[in-house]
Write a protein that holds these residues in place. Structure first.
Motif, PDB file in Angstrom:
ATOM      1  N   GLU A 155      -3.407  10.021   9.265  1.00 54.73           N
ATOM      2  CA  GLU A 155      -4.824   9.938   8.911  1.00 54.73           C
ATOM      3  C   GLU A 155      -5.125   8.846   7.887  1.00 54.73           C
ATOM      4  O   GLU A 155      -6.269   8.384   7.794  1.00 54.73           O
ATOM      5  CB  GLU A 155      -5.275  11.294   8.351  1.00 54.73           C
ATOM      6  N   ALA A 156      -4.116   8.425   7.136  1.00 51.64           N
ATOM      7  CA  ALA A 156      -4.354   7.430   6.082  1.00 51.64           C
ATOM      8  C   ALA A 156      -4.344   5.994   6.584  1.00 51.64           C
ATOM      9  O   ALA A 156      -4.845   5.085   5.896  1.00 51.64           O
ATOM     10  CB  ALA A 156      -3.306   7.586   4.984  1.00 51.64           C
ATOM     11  N   ALA A 182      -7.939  -1.296   6.913  1.00 51.62           N
ATOM     12  CA  ALA A 182      -9.229  -1.887   6.547  1.00 51.62           C
ATOM     13  C   ALA A 182      -9.146  -2.592   5.203  1.00 51.62           C
ATOM     14  O   ALA A 182      -9.921  -3.524   4.925  1.00 51.62           O
ATOM     15  CB  ALA A 182     -10.303  -0.804   6.511  1.00 51.62           C
ATOM     16  N   ASP A 183      -8.183  -2.184   4.372  1.00 52.19           N
ATOM     17  CA  ASP A 183      -7.985  -2.809   3.068  1.00 52.19           C
ATOM     18  C   ASP A 183      -6.991  -3.965   3.136  1.00 52.19           C
ATOM     19  O   ASP A 183      -6.591  -4.509   2.111  1.00 52.19           O
ATOM     20  CB  ASP A 183      -7.485  -1.749   2.071  1.00 52.19           C
ATOM     21  N   PRO A 201      -3.988   6.773  -1.097  1.00 52.10           N
ATOM     22  CA  PRO A 201      -4.416   8.086  -0.608  1.00 52.10           C
ATOM     23  C   PRO A 201      -3.343   9.140  -0.902  1.00 52.10           C
ATOM     24  O   PRO A 201      -2.155   8.834  -0.943  1.00 52.10           O
ATOM     25  CB  PRO A 201      -4.586   7.871   0.897  1.00 52.10           C
ATOM     26  N   ASP A 208      -5.843   4.070   8.989  1.00 53.05           N
ATOM     27  CA  ASP A 208      -7.023   3.246   9.273  1.00 53.05           C
ATOM     28  C   ASP A 208      -7.631   2.663   8.002  1.00 53.05           C
ATOM     29  O   ASP A 208      -8.008   1.481   7.958  1.00 53.05           O
ATOM     30  CB  ASP A 208      -8.063   4.074  10.025  1.00 53.05           C
ATOM     31  N   ALA A 209      -7.736   3.486   6.955  1.00 54.03           N
ATOM     32  CA  ALA A 209      -8.303   2.996   5.703  1.00 54.03           C
ATOM     33  C   ALA A 209      -7.401   1.931   5.072  1.00 54.03           C
ATOM     34  O   ALA A 209      -7.899   0.958   4.495  1.00 54.03           O
ATOM     35  CB  ALA A 209      -8.496   4.161   4.732  1.00 54.03           C
ATOM     36  N   HIS A 230       0.848  -1.184   0.000  1.00 55.30           N
ATOM     37  CA  HIS A 230       0.000   0.000   0.000  1.00 55.30           C
ATOM     38  C   HIS A 230       0.893   1.246   0.000  1.00 55.30           C
ATOM     39  O   HIS A 230       1.969   1.246   0.597  1.00 55.30           O
ATOM     40  CB  HIS A 230      -0.918   0.011   1.216  1.00 55.30           C
TER      41      HIS A 230
END
Length: 347
Positions: free
Chosen positions: A242-243, A249-250, A231, A245-246, A198
Motif C-alpha cells: 500500500e505504501a 509519486a515522491d 510511511p 504508490d505514494a 525512501h
C-alpha cells in the motif's frame, strides 16, 4: 465353577507395575543411594564412569526423577520461562526456537507464556504467573518498546534477560544491531548512486522499528540528502504494497523496507505496475527470512542472527542464575548485509 459372565464381571487382579525408585536404581547400579541421588540432581562430584553407569540404569529401569524433590534439594527447577509479546513474528519464533534448543542442551526445560501490553496482561502480570510455575530465570522477547512502560519494573528474585526491547539499565538487553543494519542498507543504496532512499518503517511501538527508522534518517542527514516522509507499516506485506504508490509519486528510486515481509509487498506492487526491479527501483528488506532469496528478484536484505541471539540469551541467563550479582550489560549481536538481485545503480 464360574460362568463366562462371571469371569467378564470379576474385577481384574492384574498387578500394576510399580514405578522404579531411586533406591532401585542404586541397587541395580551397585552404588550408594547418595551417589544415585547426586547423579539424579546433576551434581558434579561424581566420576564419569559411575555417572554413566547410573544413567544407563535409570534408562533401563525407566526411572524418572522427582522434579519437585530435586528443586527442594538443589534450589533449582532446571526450568526457564520465556515471555513473549508476539507469537506471529518470524524473527521472534526463530529466536524462541533457538532458546528452547539451547536450553535443552543445558538440561533445562522452557515454559512459554505470551503476554499483551495493550488492554490485557502486562509483562509484570505474566512474570508473576511465570514465577509461580517454578523457574530459575526468565527471558522476555518483546517487539514492543518497554523502556517507557512502568510495568518494566519486575519484582526481584528471578534473573531476567530482555531481547529486542529497551529494558533500561536495570536489566541485560540482548539484541541484533538494529541501527547498524539500517545504516548498512541505506549506505548500500546511496553508494550505488541513488540520490536518496525512501523508507517504509515498522510500527511505532516496535523498539527495533524505531531504531531502524532513526538510523536511516541519520545517514541521510549526515550526507546532506533529502529525508523523505516515511510511511508507517505494520510488518505485513500488505502495508508495504500500500505504501508504494505514494513513494513513487515522491520520486523514489530506492526503497528500504523495515522488514522482509513489507519488502515482498513492495516487490509485488512494483511488478503490478510494470516497474523493473532493480532497473528502475531498488528494494532492500531486513531480517533475511527463509525464502528471501526465492523472491523475484532475490531480495537484498539485512540478515539478523536470530539463532545467535537465542544462544547468547541462554548463556547469559544461566550465568546469572549461578551468580545473581552479575552486572547487567547490553549485548549487541552483529548483522550482515546480504546483497542479491533486487538492488542496482539507478537507471
Amino acid at each position: 465353577m464360574t460362568t463366562a459372565d462371571e469371569r467378564e464381571t470379576r474385577p481384574s487382579r492384574r498387578r500394576v507395575r510399580r514405578t522404579p525408585s531411586l533406591a532401585d536404581v542404586a541397587r541395580e547400579a551397585g552404588v550408594a543411594p547418595i551417589t544415585a541421588s547426586r547423579v539424579a540432581n546433576g551434581a558434579e562430584n561424581v566420576d564419569e564412569a559411575t555417572r554413566s553407569r547410573v544413567l544407563d540404569t535409570m534408562g533401563r529401569l525407566g526411572y524418572r526423577p522427582n522434579l519437585a524433590a530435586r528443586a527442594l534439594a538443589t534450589g533449582h527447577f532446571k526450568s526457564i520461562g520465556v515471555l513473549t509479546s508476539s507469537m506471529r513474528s518470524p524473527g521472534n519464533m526463530w529466536t524462541i526456537g533457538e532458546i528452547v534448543t539451547a536450553a535443552a542442551e543445558r538440561g533445562y526445560t522452557v515454559t512459554l507464556l505470551p503476554f499483551e501490553l495493550r488492554g490485557g496482561e502486562t509483562v509484570v502480570n505474566a512474570y508473576d504467573r511465570l514465577t509461580h510455575e517454578g523457574v530459575d530465570g526468565a527471558i522476555v522477547v518483546a517487539e514492543r518498546r518497554l523502556d517507557d512502560d512502568t510495568s518494566i519494573t519486575l519484582p526481584p528474585g528471578v534473573p531476567v534477560i530482555f531481547i529486542d526491547a529497551g529494558g533500561g539499565d536495570e536489566y541485560t538487553v540482548i539484541d541484533s544491531d538494529q541501527a547498524g543494519g539500517a545504516r548498512m542498507a541505506t549506505e548500500h543504496l546511496l553508494d550505488l548512486g541513488h540520490r536518496t532512499v525512501h523508507h517504509i518503517a515498522g510500527p511505532r511501538e516496535s523498539y527495533a522499528a524505531m531504531r531502524r527508522l532513526a538510523a536511516w534518517r541519520r545517514v541521510l542527514e549526515e550526507r546532506g540528502l533529502r529525508v523523505p516522509e516515511a510511511p508507517i507499516g505494520d510488518w505485513r506485506s500488505t502495508s508495504g504494497h500500500e505504501a508504494v504508490d505514494a513513494l513513487l509519486a515522491d520520486g523514489a528510486t530506492a526503497i528500504f523496507a523495515a522488514n522482509d515481509q513489507m519488502a515482498f509487498g513492495v516487490l509485488q506492487r512494483l511488478h503490478e505496475l510494470g516497474i523493473d526491479v532493480p532497473g528502475q527501483v531498488s528494494v532492500v528488506g531486513f531480517d533475511d527470512v527463509i525464502d528471501a532469496d526465492a523472491s523475484w528478484p532475490p531480495l537484498t536484505t539485512v540478515r539478523q542472527a536470530f539463532d545467535e541471539v537465542g544462544r547468547v540469551a541462554i548463556a547469559d541467563l544461566l550465568e546469572r542464575i549461578a551468580d545473581h550479582d552479575r552486572p547487567t550489560a547490553g549485548v549487541v549481536v552483529p548483522v550482515q548485509l546480504i546483497v542479491r538481485g533486487s538492488t542496482a545503480a539507478p537507471a
